[in-house]
Design a protein around this motif. Sequence first.
Motif, short mmCIF file in Angstrom:
data_model
loop_
_atom_site.label_atom_id
_atom_site.label_comp_id
_atom_site.label_asym_id
_atom_site.label_seq_id
_atom_site.Cartn_x
_atom_site.Cartn_y
_atom_site.Cartn_z
N GLN A 52 -15.35 18.84 -12.27
CA GLN A 52 -16.60 19.34 -11.72
C GLN A 52 -17.57 18.18 -11.60
N ALA A 53 -17.86 17.83 -10.37
CA ALA A 53 -18.83 16.78 -10.09
C ALA A 53 -20.24 17.38 -10.14
N PRO A 54 -21.25 16.54 -10.38
CA PRO A 54 -22.62 17.05 -10.41
C PRO A 54 -22.98 17.79 -9.13
N GLY A 55 -23.45 19.02 -9.27
CA GLY A 55 -23.85 19.81 -8.13
C GLY A 55 -22.72 20.36 -7.28
N LYS A 56 -21.49 20.22 -7.74
CA LYS A 56 -20.33 20.66 -6.97
C LYS A 56 -19.56 21.74 -7.72
N ASP A 57 -18.74 22.48 -6.97
CA ASP A 57 -17.86 23.46 -7.58
C ASP A 57 -16.67 22.77 -8.23
N ASN A 58 -16.00 23.50 -9.11
CA ASN A 58 -14.77 22.99 -9.69
C ASN A 58 -13.75 22.69 -8.60
N GLU A 59 -13.01 21.61 -8.79
CA GLU A 59 -11.99 21.18 -7.85
C GLU A 59 -10.69 20.98 -8.59
N LEU A 60 -9.62 21.56 -8.08
CA LEU A 60 -8.29 21.29 -8.64
C LEU A 60 -7.87 19.89 -8.24
N VAL A 61 -7.65 19.05 -9.23
CA VAL A 61 -7.30 17.65 -9.00
C VAL A 61 -5.80 17.48 -8.86
N ALA A 62 -5.05 18.06 -9.78
CA ALA A 62 -3.60 17.90 -9.81
C ALA A 62 -2.99 18.95 -10.70
N ASP A 63 -1.73 19.27 -10.43
CA ASP A 63 -1.00 20.13 -11.35
C ASP A 63 0.44 19.64 -11.45
N ILE A 64 1.13 20.14 -12.45
CA ILE A 64 2.48 19.68 -12.73
C ILE A 64 3.31 20.84 -13.25
N SER A 65 4.53 20.96 -12.76
CA SER A 65 5.41 22.04 -13.17
C SER A 65 5.77 21.92 -14.64
N SER A 66 6.30 23.00 -15.19
CA SER A 66 6.56 23.05 -16.62
C SER A 66 7.50 21.95 -17.09
N GLY A 67 8.48 21.62 -16.26
CA GLY A 67 9.42 20.56 -16.61
C GLY A 67 9.01 19.18 -16.14
N GLY A 68 7.93 19.09 -15.40
CA GLY A 68 7.43 17.81 -14.93
C GLY A 68 8.03 17.33 -13.62
N GLY A 69 8.89 18.13 -13.00
CA GLY A 69 9.58 17.68 -11.81
C GLY A 69 8.82 17.81 -10.51
N THR A 70 7.77 18.60 -10.50
CA THR A 70 6.99 18.83 -9.29
C THR A 70 5.52 18.62 -9.59
N THR A 71 4.86 17.85 -8.74
CA THR A 71 3.43 17.61 -8.89
C THR A 71 2.72 17.85 -7.58
N ASN A 72 1.45 18.19 -7.67
CA ASN A 72 0.59 18.40 -6.50
C ASN A 72 -0.75 17.75 -6.76
N TYR A 73 -1.37 17.26 -5.68
CA TYR A 73 -2.63 16.55 -5.80
C TYR A 73 -3.60 16.99 -4.72
N ALA A 74 -4.87 16.99 -5.08
CA ALA A 74 -5.90 17.14 -4.07
C ALA A 74 -5.85 15.95 -3.12
N ASN A 75 -6.16 16.21 -1.85
CA ASN A 75 -6.15 15.12 -0.88
C ASN A 75 -7.08 13.97 -1.28
N SER A 76 -8.15 14.30 -1.95
CA SER A 76 -9.13 13.29 -2.32
C SER A 76 -8.62 12.29 -3.35
#
Length: 122
Positions: free
Chosen positions: A39-63
Amino acid sequence: QVQLVESGGGLVQPGGSLRLSCAASGFTFSRYVMSWYRQAPGKDNELVADISSGGGTTNYANSVKGRFTISRDNDKNTVYLQMNSLKPEDTGVYYCTRIRIGVWPAKSPDYWGQGTQVTVSS
């Protein structure tokens, strides 16, 4: 009880790096997708990254794609966020979250850590 404890935040110059850690306890860590929000100042929460339970798949915000790396060590019940080439717009409070079973890639955290402050400034 579920606990998520972030650490590693701080003040860095643009172009610098930080590694955030999240120590998890109170649940079977290896069964859950984990994610980092910010959460940046004055901004909404942003999903930055996530990772699967086993660690084999990751996703990232374009930013952050190409600059940040999410990883996990299920033996240590820990999830990490390596942040490189930091920009002032990366400034914010970073939260480690657990994602509800069965909803991923939907965004549905059910537990949040206390957050750790990241400030990128010259």
